[in-house]
Design a protein around this motif. Structure first.
Motif, PDB file in Angstrom:
ATOM      1  N   VAL A   1      21.618  26.390 -39.905  1.00  0.00           N
ATOM      2  CA  VAL A   1      21.471  26.572 -38.464  1.00  0.00           C
ATOM      3  C   VAL A   1      20.277  25.781 -37.950  1.00  0.00           C
ATOM      4  O   VAL A   1      19.177  25.860 -38.512  1.00  0.00           O
ATOM      5  N   GLU A   2      20.485  25.034 -36.882  1.00  0.00           N
ATOM      6  CA  GLU A   2      19.392  24.350 -36.201  1.00  0.00           C
ATOM      7  C   GLU A   2      19.343  24.820 -34.749  1.00  0.00           C
ATOM      8  O   GLU A   2      20.309  24.662 -34.004  1.00  0.00           O
ATOM      9  N   VAL A   3      18.225  25.397 -34.365  1.00  0.00           N
ATOM     10  CA  VAL A   3      18.006  25.824 -32.986  1.00  0.00           C
ATOM     11  C   VAL A   3      17.075  24.810 -32.333  1.00  0.00           C
ATOM     12  O   VAL A   3      16.001  24.515 -32.874  1.00  0.00           O
ATOM     13  N   GLN A   4      17.471  24.297 -31.190  1.00  0.00           N
ATOM     14  CA  GLN A   4      16.715  23.231 -30.541  1.00  0.00           C
ATOM     15  C   GLN A   4      16.291  23.666 -29.140  1.00  0.00           C
ATOM     16  O   GLN A   4      17.100  24.165 -28.356  1.00  0.00           O
ATOM     17  N   VAL A   5      15.004  23.467 -28.837  1.00  0.00           N
ATOM     18  CA  VAL A   5      14.461  23.768 -27.512  1.00  0.00           C
ATOM     19  C   VAL A   5      14.160  22.455 -26.818  1.00  0.00           C
ATOM     20  O   VAL A   5      13.298  21.687 -27.261  1.00  0.00           O
ATOM     21  N   ASP A   6      14.867  22.178 -25.726  1.00  0.00           N
ATOM     22  CA  ASP A   6      14.690  20.933 -24.972  1.00  0.00           C
ATOM     23  C   ASP A   6      14.188  21.235 -23.571  1.00  0.00           C
ATOM     24  O   ASP A   6      14.653  22.179 -22.916  1.00  0.00           O
ATOM     25  N   VAL A   7      13.249  20.441 -23.086  1.00  0.00           N
ATOM     26  CA  VAL A   7      12.823  20.504 -21.689  1.00  0.00           C
ATOM     27  C   VAL A   7      13.761  19.612 -20.895  1.00  0.00           C
ATOM     28  O   VAL A   7      13.783  18.391 -21.084  1.00  0.00           O
ATOM     29  N   ILE A   8      14.559  20.185 -20.000  1.00  0.00           N
ATOM     30  CA  ILE A   8      15.536  19.390 -19.258  1.00  0.00           C
ATOM     31  C   ILE A   8      15.137  19.175 -17.804  1.00  0.00           C
ATOM     32  O   ILE A   8      15.735  18.341 -17.115  1.00  0.00           O
ATOM     33  N   ASP A   9      14.104  19.909 -17.344  1.00  0.00           N
ATOM     34  CA  ASP A   9      13.625  19.686 -15.975  1.00  0.00           C
ATOM     35  C   ASP A   9      12.229  20.288 -15.851  1.00  0.00           C
ATOM     36  O   ASP A   9      11.919  21.296 -16.484  1.00  0.00           O
ATOM     37  N   ARG A  10      11.411  19.645 -15.038  1.00  0.00           N
ATOM     38  CA  ARG A  10      10.058  20.140 -14.816  1.00  0.00           C
ATOM     39  C   ARG A  10       9.637  19.810 -13.398  1.00  0.00           C
ATOM     40  O   ARG A  10       9.824  18.678 -12.928  1.00  0.00           O
ATOM     41  N   THR A  11       9.101  20.783 -12.691  1.00  0.00           N
ATOM     42  CA  THR A  11       8.559  20.599 -11.354  1.00  0.00           C
ATOM     43  C   THR A  11       7.152  21.193 -11.347  1.00  0.00           C
ATOM     44  O   THR A  11       6.730  21.823 -12.321  1.00  0.00           O
ATOM     45  N   PRO A  12       6.391  21.010 -10.252  1.00  0.00           N
ATOM     46  CA  PRO A  12       5.052  21.623 -10.188  1.00  0.00           C
ATOM     47  C   PRO A  12       5.081  23.148 -10.268  1.00  0.00           C
ATOM     48  O   PRO A  12       4.049  23.765 -10.545  1.00  0.00           O
TER      49      PRO A  12
ATOM     50  N   PRO B   1      16.177  31.536 -44.335  1.00  0.00           N
ATOM     51  CA  PRO B   1      15.877  30.237 -44.961  1.00  0.00           C
ATOM     52  C   PRO B   1      16.855  29.134 -44.576  1.00  0.00           C
ATOM     53  O   PRO B   1      16.530  27.946 -44.710  1.00  0.00           O
ATOM     54  N   HIS B   2      18.047  29.509 -44.086  1.00  0.00           N
ATOM     55  CA  HIS B   2      19.046  28.510 -43.735  1.00  0.00           C
ATOM     56  C   HIS B   2      18.880  28.010 -42.301  1.00  0.00           C
ATOM     57  O   HIS B   2      19.660  27.164 -41.844  1.00  0.00           O
ATOM     58  N   ALA B   3      17.859  28.482 -41.583  1.00  0.00           N
ATOM     59  CA  ALA B   3      17.714  28.138 -40.163  1.00  0.00           C
ATOM     60  C   ALA B   3      16.369  27.474 -39.910  1.00  0.00           C
ATOM     61  O   ALA B   3      15.374  27.735 -40.593  1.00  0.00           O
ATOM     62  N   ARG B   4      16.359  26.582 -38.917  1.00  0.00           N
ATOM     63  CA  ARG B   4      15.100  25.962 -38.519  1.00  0.00           C
ATOM     64  C   ARG B   4      15.079  25.768 -37.009  1.00  0.00           C
ATOM     65  O   ARG B   4      16.132  25.659 -36.355  1.00  0.00           O
ATOM     66  N   LEU B   5      13.864  25.724 -36.456  1.00  0.00           N
ATOM     67  CA  LEU B   5      13.652  25.563 -35.017  1.00  0.00           C
ATOM     68  C   LEU B   5      12.944  24.254 -34.761  1.00  0.00           C
ATOM     69  O   LEU B   5      11.904  23.969 -35.356  1.00  0.00           O
ATOM     70  N   VAL B   6      13.501  23.438 -33.879  1.00  0.00           N
ATOM     71  CA  VAL B   6      12.895  22.165 -33.488  1.00  0.00           C
ATOM     72  C   VAL B   6      12.901  22.098 -31.965  1.00  0.00           C
ATOM     73  O   VAL B   6      13.589  22.865 -31.292  1.00  0.00           O
ATOM     74  N   GLY B   7      12.133  21.141 -31.417  1.00  0.00           N
ATOM     75  CA  GLY B   7      12.171  21.018 -29.966  1.00  0.00           C
ATOM     76  C   GLY B   7      11.052  20.207 -29.371  1.00  0.00           C
ATOM     77  O   GLY B   7      10.182  19.672 -30.070  1.00  0.00           O
ATOM     78  N   ASP B   8      11.067  20.143 -28.034  1.00  0.00           N
ATOM     79  CA  ASP B   8      10.090  19.390 -27.252  1.00  0.00           C
ATOM     80  C   ASP B   8       8.828  20.218 -27.017  1.00  0.00           C
ATOM     81  O   ASP B   8       8.885  21.449 -26.985  1.00  0.00           O
ATOM     82  N   PRO B   9       7.698  19.545 -26.808  1.00  0.00           N
ATOM     83  CA  PRO B   9       6.519  20.266 -26.313  1.00  0.00           C
ATOM     84  C   PRO B   9       6.808  20.813 -24.922  1.00  0.00           C
ATOM     85  O   PRO B   9       7.427  20.140 -24.097  1.00  0.00           O
ATOM     86  N   VAL B  10       6.373  22.010 -24.669  1.00  0.00           N
ATOM     87  CA  VAL B  10       6.650  22.656 -23.385  1.00  0.00           C
ATOM     88  C   VAL B  10       5.398  22.792 -22.536  1.00  0.00           C
ATOM     89  O   VAL B  10       5.411  22.555 -21.334  1.00  0.00           O
ATOM     90  N   GLY B  11       4.280  23.171 -23.146  1.00  0.00           N
ATOM     91  CA  GLY B  11       3.057  23.375 -22.388  1.00  0.00           C
ATOM     92  C   GLY B  11       2.931  24.805 -21.898  1.00  0.00           C
ATOM     93  O   GLY B  11       3.511  25.732 -22.457  1.00  0.00           O
ATOM     94  N   ARG B  12       2.185  24.982 -20.820  1.00  0.00           N
ATOM     95  CA  ARG B  12       1.850  26.316 -20.334  1.00  0.00           C
ATOM     96  C   ARG B  12       2.927  26.852 -19.400  1.00  0.00           C
ATOM     97  O   ARG B  12       3.517  26.123 -18.613  1.00  0.00           O
ATOM     98  N   ILE B  13       3.145  28.168 -19.495  1.00  0.00           N
ATOM     99  CA  ILE B  13       4.058  28.870 -18.596  1.00  0.00           C
ATOM    100  C   ILE B  13       3.334  30.087 -18.031  1.00  0.00           C
ATOM    101  O   ILE B  13       2.336  30.549 -18.592  1.00  0.00           O
ATOM    102  N   ALA B  14       3.844  30.601 -16.915  1.00  0.00           N
ATOM    103  CA  ALA B  14       3.236  31.767 -16.263  1.00  0.00           C
ATOM    104  C   ALA B  14       3.889  33.039 -16.794  1.00  0.00           C
ATOM    105  O   ALA B  14       4.728  33.663 -16.145  1.00  0.00           O
ATOM    106  N   MET B  15       3.505  33.407 -18.010  1.00  0.00           N
ATOM    107  CA  MET B  15       4.046  34.605 -18.661  1.00  0.00           C
ATOM    108  C   MET B  15       3.052  35.049 -19.714  1.00  0.00           C
ATOM    109  O   MET B  15       2.371  34.219 -20.325  1.00  0.00           O
TER     110      MET B  15
END
Length: 271
Positions: free
Chosen positions: A179-190, A140-154
Motif C-alpha cells: 500500500v502506498e498512501v500519497q499526500v499531494d498539495v493540489i491548491d494553495r491560497t493565502p 509493514p506493507h504500507a508507506r506514506l509519501v507526499g508533498d511538503p505542506v507547511g503550517r495549517i490553522a489546526m
C-alpha cells in the motif's frame, strides 16, 4: 475671513465629524451583525450535524441493547438451559462490549467538534513524518509519501488524529499487497490549502460513497472486526471544527485507488 465665515466653517467641520462618526458606527454595527450571522450559521450547522450523528448512532446502539434485553427476559423467565445458557451469556457479553465500543466512538466523534483550536497553528510536515513512521510500524506493507505542506490553522493533536485516521483507513482497506498512501498539495491560497490523500488500492464501491462519512457505517462488504465505522466521521468533524472541508474525490487517486480531498485553513499574518 469674517466671523460669519468662521462660524460656517466650524459648522461644516462639526457636520463632517458627525458624518464620519455615524459612518464608523454603522461599520461597527455591520461587522457585529456579520459576526453574529456567522456565529448563528455555525451554530445551526453544528446543531444539524449533531442531530444527524445522533440519528445515525441511535439505531446502531439500539440493536445490541435489544439483543441484551431479549436474552435477559428469557433468562429471567428461566426459559434457557444448558447447553444454550453458556452461549446466550457469551452473546450478551459480546453485545455489551459492542455497545460500549459504539458509545465510546460516538463520544469521540461528538467531542471532536467541541474542543476547537481555531487560533492554533501547526507545521504539518513533522506530523506527516511521524505518521509515516507509525504507519510502517503498524503495517509493514504500507508507506506514506507526499508533498511538503507547511503550517495549517489546526491544533497539533487534532491534525495528527485527522491524518492518522485517513492514512490508517487506506492501509486497512486498500486490499493490495503493498500500500502506498500519497499526500499531494493540489491548491494553495493565502487562506487555505487543499490536499489530496490517495492510495493505490481497490477504491471505494459506488454503493458505499454516500455513507462512508456517516458514523458506524462501514463498507457494505466489510466483515465485523474491520473497524467501528468511526474514523471518517471523526475526520470530517475535526476538519469542519476549524472551518475546513473533507470529501471523497469522485475521480481515482493518481495511483488508482481511493482519494479524499481535504481543505484546511492556513495561518494568516495576524495569527
Amino acid at each position: 475671513m469674517s466671523a460669519r465665515d468662521d462660524e460656517i466653517a466650524a459648522l461644516r467641520r462639526a457636520v463632517e465629524r458627525e458624518r464620519q462618526a455615524r459612518e464608523e458606527a454603522e461599520q461597527v454595527a455591520e461587522r457585529a451583525i456579520a459576526r453574529s450571522a456567522r456565529i448563528l450559521e455555525a451554530a445551526q450547522q453544528e446543531h444539524a450535524t449533531l442531530r444527524a450523528v445522533a440519528a445515525s448512532a441511535t439505531h446502531d446502539i439500539k440493536n445490541p441493547l435489544s439483543t441484551i434485553s431479549g436474552f435477559a427476559k428469557l433468562l429471567s423467565a428461566r426459559q434457557i438451559e444448558e447447553p444454550l445458557l453458556t452461549e446466550v451469556l457469551e452473546r450478551m457479553v459480546a453485545s455489551t462490549d459492542h455497545t460500549i465500543e459504539l458509545i465510546d466512538g460516538l463520544v469521540e466523534v461528538l467531542a471532536a467538534g467541541t474542543v476547537v483550536g481555531h487560533s492554533a497553528t501547526t507545521d504539518l510536515d513533522p506530523i506527516l513524518e511521524q505518521i509515516a513512521s507509525e504507519l510502517a510500524a503498524r503495517h509493514p506493507h504500507a508507506r506514506l509519501v507526499g508533498d511538503p505542506v507547511g503550517r495549517i490553522a489546526m491544533a497539533a493533536d487534532d491534525a495528527h488524529r485527522l491524518l492518522d485516521n485517513l492514512v490508517e483507513n487506506a492501509a486497512r482497506h486498500a486490499d493490495v499487497p503493498s500500500v502506498e498512501v500519497q499526500v499531494d498539495v493540489i491548491d494553495r491560497t493565502p487562506l487555505e490549502v487543499t490536499l489530496r490523500v490517495g492510495d493505490n488500492g481497490v477504491g471505494i464501491d459506488e454503493g458505499d460513497r454516500d455513507r462512508i462519512f456517516t458514523i458506524f457505517q462501514r463498507g457494505l462488504d466489510k466483515e465485523r472486526g474491520t473497524g467501528m465505522g468511526v474514523g471518517l466521521a471523526l475526520c470530517r468533524r475535526l476538519v469542519e471544527a476549524v472551518g475546513g472541508a473533507l470529501w471523497l474525490d469522485e475521480s481515482p487517486s493518481p495511483t488508482g485507488g481511493a482519494a479524499f480531498l481535504l481543505r484546511l485553513p492556513v495561518p494568516t499574518e495576524t495569527d
